[in-house]
Design a protein around this motif. Structure first.
Motif, PDB file in Angstrom:
ATOM      1  N   GLY A 114       1.079  -1.429   0.566  1.00  0.00           N
ATOM      2  CA  GLY A 114      -0.245   0.176   0.234  1.00  0.00           C
ATOM      3  C   GLY A 114       0.991   1.364  -0.341  1.00  0.00           C
ATOM      4  O   GLY A 114       2.057   1.560  -0.090  1.00  0.00           O
ATOM      5  N   GLU A 115       0.136   2.390  -0.029  1.00  0.00           N
ATOM      6  CA  GLU A 115       0.993   3.898  -0.150  1.00  0.00           C
ATOM      7  C   GLU A 115       1.522   4.072   1.695  1.00  0.00           C
ATOM      8  O   GLU A 115       1.424   3.807   2.313  1.00  0.00           O
ATOM      9  CB  GLU A 115       0.042   4.784  -0.055  1.00  0.00           C
ATOM     10  CG  GLU A 115      -0.308   4.509  -1.429  1.00  0.00           C
ATOM     11  CD  GLU A 115      -1.038   5.916  -1.778  1.00  0.00           C
ATOM     12  OE1 GLU A 115      -1.192   6.616  -3.045  1.00  0.00           O
ATOM     13  OE2 GLU A 115      -2.045   6.754  -0.734  1.00  0.00           O
ATOM     14  N   ARG A 116       2.546   4.808   1.205  1.00  0.00           N
ATOM     15  CA  ARG A 116       3.861   5.133   2.841  1.00  0.00           C
ATOM     16  C   ARG A 116       3.664   6.948   2.308  1.00  0.00           C
ATOM     17  O   ARG A 116       4.228   6.716   1.521  1.00  0.00           O
ATOM     18  CB  ARG A 116       4.668   4.215   2.597  1.00  0.00           C
ATOM     19  CG  ARG A 116       5.941   4.278   4.053  1.00  0.00           C
ATOM     20  CD  ARG A 116       6.506   2.769   4.437  1.00  0.00           C
ATOM     21  NE  ARG A 116       7.111   3.162   2.999  1.00  0.00           N
ATOM     22  CZ  ARG A 116       8.572   4.032   2.420  1.00  0.00           C
ATOM     23  NH1 ARG A 116       8.755   4.402   3.578  1.00  0.00           N
ATOM     24  NH2 ARG A 116       8.600   3.135   2.282  1.00  0.00           N
ATOM     25  N   ALA A 117       3.647   7.026   3.740  1.00  0.00           N
ATOM     26  CA  ALA A 117       3.905   8.282   3.425  1.00  0.00           C
ATOM     27  C   ALA A 117       5.696   8.737   3.147  1.00  0.00           C
ATOM     28  O   ALA A 117       6.129   7.835   4.472  1.00  0.00           O
ATOM     29  CB  ALA A 117       3.600   9.915   4.551  1.00  0.00           C
ATOM     30  N   VAL A 118       6.207   9.228   1.973  1.00  0.00           N
ATOM     31  CA  VAL A 118       7.650   8.926   2.421  1.00  0.00           C
ATOM     32  C   VAL A 118       8.217  11.076   3.100  1.00  0.00           C
ATOM     33  O   VAL A 118       9.086  11.586   2.865  1.00  0.00           O
ATOM     34  CB  VAL A 118       8.253   9.249   1.316  1.00  0.00           C
ATOM     35  CG1 VAL A 118       7.905   7.335   0.624  1.00  0.00           C
ATOM     36  CG2 VAL A 118       7.413   9.954  -0.464  1.00  0.00           C
ATOM     37  N   LYS A 141      15.986  10.539  -5.089  1.00  0.00           N
ATOM     38  CA  LYS A 141      16.677   9.908  -4.068  1.00  0.00           C
ATOM     39  C   LYS A 141      15.888   8.131  -4.116  1.00  0.00           C
ATOM     40  O   LYS A 141      17.317   8.149  -3.492  1.00  0.00           O
ATOM     41  CB  LYS A 141      15.230  10.109  -3.107  1.00  0.00           C
ATOM     42  CG  LYS A 141      15.335  11.714  -2.303  1.00  0.00           C
ATOM     43  CD  LYS A 141      16.802  12.778  -1.771  1.00  0.00           C
ATOM     44  CE  LYS A 141      16.049  13.368  -0.437  1.00  0.00           C
ATOM     45  NZ  LYS A 141      17.799  13.279  -0.256  1.00  0.00           N
ATOM     46  N   TYR A 142      15.093   8.236  -4.545  1.00  0.00           N
ATOM     47  CA  TYR A 142      15.320   6.824  -5.345  1.00  0.00           C
ATOM     48  C   TYR A 142      16.676   6.191  -6.159  1.00  0.00           C
ATOM     49  O   TYR A 142      17.277   4.531  -5.864  1.00  0.00           O
ATOM     50  CB  TYR A 142      13.663   6.407  -6.984  1.00  0.00           C
ATOM     51  CG  TYR A 142      13.955   4.816  -6.681  1.00  0.00           C
ATOM     52  CD1 TYR A 142      13.791   3.974  -5.761  1.00  0.00           C
ATOM     53  CD2 TYR A 142      14.480   4.759  -8.072  1.00  0.00           C
ATOM     54  CE1 TYR A 142      13.325   2.406  -6.789  1.00  0.00           C
ATOM     55  CE2 TYR A 142      14.448   3.157  -8.953  1.00  0.00           C
ATOM     56  CZ  TYR A 142      13.597   2.208  -7.743  1.00  0.00           C
ATOM     57  OH  TYR A 142      13.513   0.997  -8.282  1.00  0.00           O
ATOM     58  N   ASP A 143      16.910   7.540  -7.612  1.00  0.00           N
ATOM     59  CA  ASP A 143      17.976   7.067  -8.206  1.00  0.00           C
ATOM     60  C   ASP A 143      18.861   6.677  -7.001  1.00  0.00           C
ATOM     61  O   ASP A 143      20.052   5.573  -7.991  1.00  0.00           O
ATOM     62  CB  ASP A 143      18.221   8.076  -8.741  1.00  0.00           C
ATOM     63  CG  ASP A 143      16.699   8.378 -10.391  1.00  0.00           C
ATOM     64  OD1 ASP A 143      16.463   7.373 -10.381  1.00  0.00           O
ATOM     65  OD2 ASP A 143      16.458   9.083 -11.265  1.00  0.00           O
ATOM     66  N   GLU A 144      19.376   7.226  -6.653  1.00  0.00           N
ATOM     67  CA  GLU A 144      20.654   7.897  -6.012  1.00  0.00           C
ATOM     68  C   GLU A 144      20.364   6.590  -4.772  1.00  0.00           C
ATOM     69  O   GLU A 144      21.927   5.578  -4.853  1.00  0.00           O
ATOM     70  CB  GLU A 144      20.528   8.472  -4.891  1.00  0.00           C
ATOM     71  CG  GLU A 144      20.320  10.377  -4.985  1.00  0.00           C
ATOM     72  CD  GLU A 144      20.841  11.287  -3.892  1.00  0.00           C
ATOM     73  OE1 GLU A 144      20.351  10.839  -2.859  1.00  0.00           O
ATOM     74  OE2 GLU A 144      20.767  12.120  -4.080  1.00  0.00           O
ATOM     75  N   LEU A 145      19.388   5.632  -4.328  1.00  0.00           N
ATOM     76  CA  LEU A 145      19.296   4.358  -3.699  1.00  0.00           C
ATOM     77  C   LEU A 145      20.090   3.232  -4.653  1.00  0.00           C
ATOM     78  O   LEU A 145      20.280   1.993  -4.226  1.00  0.00           O
ATOM     79  CB  LEU A 145      17.850   4.427  -2.844  1.00  0.00           C
ATOM     80  CG  LEU A 145      18.040   3.307  -2.232  1.00  0.00           C
ATOM     81  CD1 LEU A 145      19.235   3.270  -0.680  1.00  0.00           C
ATOM     82  CD2 LEU A 145      16.420   3.397  -1.484  1.00  0.00           C
ATOM     83  N   ALA A 146      18.931   3.360  -5.996  1.00  0.00           N
ATOM     84  CA  ALA A 146      18.930   2.222  -6.915  1.00  0.00           C
ATOM     85  C   ALA A 146      20.747   1.799  -7.551  1.00  0.00           C
ATOM     86  O   ALA A 146      21.118   1.027  -7.977  1.00  0.00           O
ATOM     87  CB  ALA A 146      18.614   3.015  -8.367  1.00  0.00           C
ATOM     88  N   ALA A 182      13.860  -0.255   2.458  1.00  0.00           N
ATOM     89  CA  ALA A 182      12.638  -0.410   3.237  1.00  0.00           C
ATOM     90  C   ALA A 182      12.015   1.248   4.090  1.00  0.00           C
ATOM     91  O   ALA A 182      10.721   1.250   4.163  1.00  0.00           O
ATOM     92  CB  ALA A 182      12.514  -1.120   4.639  1.00  0.00           C
ATOM     93  N   ASP A 183      13.048   2.107   4.043  1.00  0.00           N
ATOM     94  CA  ASP A 183      12.423   3.130   4.924  1.00  0.00           C
ATOM     95  C   ASP A 183      12.572   3.947   4.002  1.00  0.00           C
ATOM     96  O   ASP A 183      12.718   5.452   4.628  1.00  0.00           O
ATOM     97  CB  ASP A 183      13.465   3.352   6.859  1.00  0.00           C
ATOM     98  CG  ASP A 183      13.532   2.412   7.634  1.00  0.00           C
ATOM     99  OD1 ASP A 183      12.084   1.663   7.458  1.00  0.00           O
ATOM    100  OD2 ASP A 183      14.134   2.014   8.704  1.00  0.00           O
TER     101      ASP A 183
END
Length: 409
Positions: free
Chosen positions: A22-26, A44-49, A81-82
């Motif tokens: 489901g959705e999660r506030a980020v 931020k996602y690209d940095e994590l990837a 996860a976070d």
């Protein structure tokens, strides 16, 4: 409300990421357009990837230790996860799961390699211990044996470690072998010292005897004693280097003193005998003119006269004696051989025996020729062959017997 496949921005500025659960506030975005918020959280996602990709490269392309790789995976898994980011977080988790499997396989490979290395190290150390024990039990080349044991210890240190129990047991055997070798070497040299002391005492006796006869003028007997003492010296073995050198210097000094005195006396004597040698040189030349012997009686008479003068001339120097005596002996042997040949030619009994042998062989040949003729007439091939072979042998014997008979003519 702005949306995209992986997240959205609510009217109140709250930013959400969509996941399988489901959705999660980020985060929250209060300034600017919703699209700017989405772009920020995508970065931020690209940095994590990128971090996941870098870890994949390290795991698959380097020898990163499994424990360190697992720690990095766990850290990234927690970050995913976070994550305060918008994107396919499940895909990143799946990639991390794949890396976990790779690392698990790597761990098994490392474990297998470590076990293989330990097995090989065990073989190496067992080989080292086995060789050390053979050296301890068998080697008598003490210097090379000690050097080899030191090399084996260095090889042990360079080899990989194995399990503690086996390592301790093998090291105990290696230490015991080194101790046994050192003990056996010590015992050997202790025995060698005792043996060398016995040799020293024996050579002291030899030297004392050599020094006692150094002034002797009984040249022949004393020279024989020195030869015997030299043989005893060689048979005695070796003392310590210091004792050996000191005793040999004394022995050789005594020996040299005697032989130098003898040489001086012989040199003086040889000088007085030089005139005798000149006489015998002339007599030898005269004797050699007898050869070749043509008249045995004349040759023997001439040689007898030369021998009488030879004996009257007296002794000669030792270095000329063998040559002069040998030359005269050759002439005497030639005359003696001529006398023997003359006697054989003039011996009536020997000539009669030679004639009888010739007559018998001629009679035998005549009889065989008759047998051969009869066998040929009768066509008896076997008898013909036997008669021919017998005739061939008898004729050969007859030639030899006739030559012998001719010598008596």
């Amino acid at each position: 409300m702005s949306t995209d496949p992986w997240g959205r921005v609510d009217d109140d500025g709250t930013v959400y990421v969509r996941t399988a659960e489901g959705e999660r506030a980020v985060g929250s975005w209060q300034a600017g357009e919703p699209e700017e918020a989405l772009a920020y959280f995508h970065r931020k996602y690209d940095e994590l990837a990128g971090q996941v990709q870098l870890l994949e490269q390290r795991v698959r392309g380097t020898d990163l230790a499994p424990a360190q790789a697992e720690a990095n995976i766990a850290k990234l898994r927690e970050a995913v996860a976070d994550a305060h980011a918008i994107g396919d977080l499940a895909a990143l988790t799946a990639r991390l799961d794949g890396l976990t499997e790779v690392v698990a396989q790597r761990r098994e490979e490392v474990k297998a390699a470590r076990e293989q290395a330990r097995a090989e190290a065990k073989l190496v150390k067992e080989r080292i211990v086995g060789e050390a024990e053979r050296i301890a039990d068998e080697t008598t080349h003490w210097k090379s044996g000690g050097e080899r044991l030191r090399e084996l210890v260095e090889e042990w240190k360079a080899a990989d470690r194995i399990d503690r129990v086996t390592e301790a047991a093998l090291w105990k055997r290696l230490s015991a072998a080194r101790t046994a070798f050192a003990k056996r070497r010590k015992q050997y040299f202790a025995g060698l010292d005792e043996q060398r002391e016995g040799v020293r005492a024996e050579k002291e006796r030899i030297v004392a005897e050599a020094e006692a006869i150094a002034d002797s003028t009984d040249w022949g007997t004393t020279a024989a004693v020195y030869r015997e003492l030299m043989q005893q010296w060689k048979n005695a073995g070796r003392a310590s280097r210091e004792a050996e050198d000191e005793l040999w210097a004394r022995f050789k000094g005594a020996q040299d003193l005697f032989f130098q005195a003898r040489s001086a006396v012989f040199a003086e004597r040889d000088a007085s005998l030089a005139a005798n040698a000149e006489i015998k040189e002339v007599l030898l030349t005269e004797a050699e003119k007898i050869l070749p012997v043509t008249d045995v009686r004349t040759a023997r008479g001439a040689l007898r006269h030369i021998l009488e003068r030879w004996e009257a001339a007296g002794p000669v120097p030792r270095e000329q004696r063998d040559r002069l005596e040998g030359g005269l002996r050759k002439v005497d042997e030639a005359v003696r051989k001529a006398e023997d040949a003359e006697w054989k030619r003039s011996n009536p009994e020997a000539r009669a025996r030679a004639q009888s042998t010739v007559d018998q062989l001629r009679t035998s040949i005549e009889q065989l020729e008759k047998r051969l003729s009869k066998a040929q007439t009768a066509g008896r091939a076997k008898d013909v062959k036997e008669a021919e072979e017998a005739l061939t042998a008898r004729r050969s014997w007859l030639e030899e017997a006739e030559r012998t008979l001719t010598e008596f003519s």
